[in-house]
Write a protein that holds these residues in place. Structure first.
Motif, short mmCIF file in Angstrom:
data_model
loop_
_atom_site.label_atom_id
_atom_site.label_comp_id
_atom_site.label_asym_id
_atom_site.label_seq_id
_atom_site.Cartn_x
_atom_site.Cartn_y
_atom_site.Cartn_z
N ARG A 74 0.81 -1.22 0.00
CA ARG A 74 0.00 0.00 0.00
C ARG A 74 0.84 1.27 0.00
O ARG A 74 0.57 2.20 -0.78
CB ARG A 74 -0.96 -0.02 1.18
N PRO A 75 1.89 1.36 0.87
CA PRO A 75 2.75 2.55 0.79
C PRO A 75 3.39 2.72 -0.58
O PRO A 75 3.53 3.85 -1.07
CB PRO A 75 3.80 2.29 1.87
N PHE A 76 3.77 1.61 -1.21
CA PHE A 76 4.37 1.71 -2.54
C PHE A 76 3.35 2.21 -3.56
O PHE A 76 3.67 3.02 -4.44
CB PHE A 76 4.92 0.36 -2.97
N GLY A 77 2.10 1.73 -3.45
CA GLY A 77 1.04 2.21 -4.34
C GLY A 77 0.78 3.70 -4.17
O GLY A 77 0.57 4.43 -5.14
N GLU A 78 0.81 4.17 -2.92
CA GLU A 78 0.63 5.60 -2.65
C GLU A 78 1.79 6.41 -3.19
O GLU A 78 1.62 7.49 -3.76
CB GLU A 78 0.47 5.82 -1.14
N TRP A 79 3.01 5.87 -3.02
CA TRP A 79 4.19 6.56 -3.52
C TRP A 79 4.15 6.69 -5.05
O TRP A 79 4.59 7.70 -5.61
CB TRP A 79 5.44 5.80 -3.09
N CYS A 80 3.62 5.65 -5.72
CA CYS A 80 3.49 5.68 -7.18
C CYS A 80 2.29 6.50 -7.65
O CYS A 80 2.11 6.69 -8.86
CB CYS A 80 3.38 4.26 -7.73
N ASN A 81 1.44 6.91 -6.68
CA ASN A 81 0.26 7.73 -7.01
C ASN A 81 -0.66 7.00 -7.99
O ASN A 81 -1.06 7.55 -9.02
CB ASN A 81 0.69 9.09 -7.57
N LEU A 82 -0.99 5.75 -7.65
CA LEU A 82 -1.93 4.99 -8.48
C LEU A 82 -3.34 5.53 -8.33
O LEU A 82 -3.67 6.19 -7.34
CB LEU A 82 -1.91 3.51 -8.06
N GLN A 83 -4.16 5.25 -9.33
CA GLN A 83 -5.57 5.59 -9.21
C GLN A 83 -6.17 4.81 -8.05
O GLN A 83 -5.75 3.69 -7.76
CB GLN A 83 -6.31 5.27 -10.51
N PRO A 84 -7.18 5.38 -7.37
CA PRO A 84 -7.73 4.72 -6.16
C PRO A 84 -8.16 3.27 -6.40
O PRO A 84 -7.86 2.39 -5.59
CB PRO A 84 -8.92 5.61 -5.80
N LYS A 85 -8.87 3.00 -7.51
CA LYS A 85 -9.33 1.63 -7.75
C LYS A 85 -8.16 0.68 -8.01
O LYS A 85 -8.20 -0.49 -7.63
CB LYS A 85 -10.32 1.58 -8.91
N ASP A 86 -7.11 1.19 -8.63
CA ASP A 86 -5.92 0.36 -8.88
C ASP A 86 -5.11 0.17 -7.62
O ASP A 86 -4.57 -0.92 -7.36
CB ASP A 86 -5.06 1.00 -9.97
N ALA A 87 -5.01 1.22 -6.81
CA ALA A 87 -4.27 1.12 -5.56
C ALA A 87 -4.91 0.12 -4.61
O ALA A 87 -4.23 -0.54 -3.83
CB ALA A 87 -4.18 2.49 -4.90
N ALA A 88 -6.25 0.00 -4.68
CA ALA A 88 -6.95 -0.93 -3.79
C ALA A 88 -6.71 -2.38 -4.19
O ALA A 88 -6.68 -3.27 -3.32
CB ALA A 88 -8.45 -0.63 -3.81
N LYS A 89 -6.51 -2.64 -5.48
CA LYS A 89 -6.35 -4.01 -5.96
C LYS A 89 -4.89 -4.44 -6.11
O LYS A 89 -4.61 -5.63 -6.19
CB LYS A 89 -7.09 -4.18 -7.30
N MET A 90 -3.99 -3.47 -6.15
CA MET A 90 -2.58 -3.79 -6.38
C MET A 90 -1.97 -4.71 -5.32
O MET A 90 -1.23 -5.65 -5.69
CB MET A 90 -1.77 -2.50 -6.48
N PRO A 91 -2.22 -4.52 -4.00
CA PRO A 91 -1.59 -5.41 -3.01
C PRO A 91 -1.93 -6.88 -3.21
O PRO A 91 -1.09 -7.75 -2.99
CB PRO A 91 -2.14 -4.88 -1.68
N GLU A 92 -3.16 -7.18 -3.63
CA GLU A 92 -3.55 -8.56 -3.86
C GLU A 92 -2.70 -9.20 -4.95
O GLU A 92 -2.17 -10.30 -4.79
CB GLU A 92 -5.03 -8.64 -4.24
N SER A 93 -2.55 -8.50 -6.08
CA SER A 93 -1.76 -9.04 -7.19
C SER A 93 -0.29 -9.14 -6.83
O SER A 93 0.39 -10.10 -7.22
CB SER A 93 -1.95 -8.17 -8.44
N ALA A 94 0.23 -8.14 -6.11
CA ALA A 94 1.64 -8.18 -5.72
C ALA A 94 1.92 -9.37 -4.81
O ALA A 94 2.94 -10.05 -4.96
CB ALA A 94 2.01 -6.87 -5.03
N TRP A 95 1.01 -9.63 -3.87
CA TRP A 95 1.18 -10.76 -2.96
C TRP A 95 1.15 -12.09 -3.71
O TRP A 95 2.00 -12.96 -3.51
CB TRP A 95 0.08 -10.72 -1.91
#
Length: 354
Positions: A74-95
């Motif tokens: 999540r911190p990495f997604g915030e640092w990359c300034n992802l769109q909210p819907k993408d930031a919410a789903k990114m941790p699942e795919s990364a894991w």
């Protein structure tokens, strides 16, 4: 040890597989619950200590995922300034990408950098089989990792992952996979289990890597072409490899060995129908998901989709339709009971009632 058999074709698989299943069914005069109970007592070797260890590791995976999502993804997604819907789903795919890359790499090591001949000679998974045989340590480690992870995944799909159109099927898949892993370990069919896991994990690596590039192509308010190109290439290779690994190699290597070769090498092999039934269910689910891939390709060819997206997710159009319906609601003064029946379903707002 006999020389490796040439890989059969679909026709040979159907003829010999069906013939073996039919012959086994005709010869099973006392099949039923009593025979199953007796076969389990005589052949299954699974201790409570192993079950407890697997359960503790499943809890460990869940705790590790929560910690990784909170402190890394999540911190990495915030640092990359992802769109909210993408930031919410990114941790699942990364894991998932992290785990499946680890598990598939370990599968490559077992099948191609050791003396195990299972990939090139699938019937060899049943050579020298005997009940209660020792499970090699390297294979036991793979089984512990996979069994505990799928135990975690059942919980994660229901309570942690984005809810998708195929989530109920995904839950069924995890239950079937966990059952196959646990029972194949208990009956010492671990050799074929390693081959099954290897043939399936590669597609999960490609899927999650492609989805991450989809999430990262619009970040910081800027379109990034490199991520878009990688996601398009990833989608193409994923589609091809899904068919090749799960619908070509899996039935011709695994199902042929379990349906036909197993009875040739181990007559009266325990739980023959049970394991083949679960493997056939797994095959049907692979075909079901392949239809989603065909649907995606059809949408691209017909111009209904301009960029790579996961067609299993409740997309933005559903949200737009719901918003339009609510506006009409307000103008038409619909009854309250009808209003309450209209609820938003997308990748973020989840109605998980089955």
């Amino acid at each position: 040890m006999p020389p490796p058999e040439p890989m059969p074709g679909y026709g040979q698989l159907l003829r010999r597989g069906y013939g073996s299943l039919a012959a086994a069914a005709r010869g099973c005069g006392d099949c039923g619950w009593e025979l199953s109970r007796r076969t389990w007592a005589e052949n299954a070797h699974l201790g409570w200590g192993e079950v407890l260890l697997c359960g503790l590791c499943a809890l460990g995976w869940t705790a590790l995922r929560r910690a990784a999502a909170r402190r890394v993804f999540r911190p990495f997604g915030e640092w990359c300034n992802l769109q909210p819907k993408d930031a919410a789903k990114m941790p699942e795919s990364a894991w998932k990408l992290l785990f499946y890359t680890l598990s598939w790499s370990y599968g490559i090591y077992l099948l191609f950098f050791t003396d195990y001949p299972f990939f090139y000679d699938p019937p060899s998974v049943f050579y020298d089989w005997k009940k209660g045989m020792d499970v090699p340590t390297d294979i036991a480690i793979a089984y512990l990792l996979q069994c505990s992870f799928y135990g975690h995944s059942i919980y994660a799909t229901a309570y942690m992952d984005t809810w998708r159109k195929d989530s109920v099927v995904m839950l069924l898949h995890h239950v079937v996979t966990l059952t196959l892993i646990a029972f194949s370990y208990a009956f010492r069919y671990h050799n074929v289990g390693i081959l099954v896991l290897f043939l399936h994990d590669v597609n999960d690596v490609q899927l999650e890597f492609t989805k991450l590039n989809v999430y990262f192509k619009h970040r910081g308010g800027v379109y990034h072409r490199l991520n878009d190109v990688i996601s398009n290439i990833g989608c193409l290779t994923f589609s091809i490899s899904w068919f090749w690994f799960r619908l070509y190699w899996f039935p011709l290597k695994v199902l042929y060995a379990t349906c036909y070769s197993s009875l040739q090498l181990v007559p009266n092999i325990p739980f023959y129908f049970f394991f083949n039934a679960l493997l056939l269910v797994l095959t049907l689910m692979n075909i079901y998901w392949f239809l989603y891939i065909v649907l995606f390709v059809a949408k691209v060819l017909m111009g209904q989709m301009q960029e790579v997206n996961d067609v299993r997710e409740y997309d933005v159009e559903d949200s737009k339709k719901t918003t339009t319906a609510k506006k009409k609601e307000a103008r038409l003064q619909l009854p309250s009971a009808l209003k309450e029946g209209m609820h938003l379903k997308n990748g973020l707002v989840k109605d998980k009632r089955l």
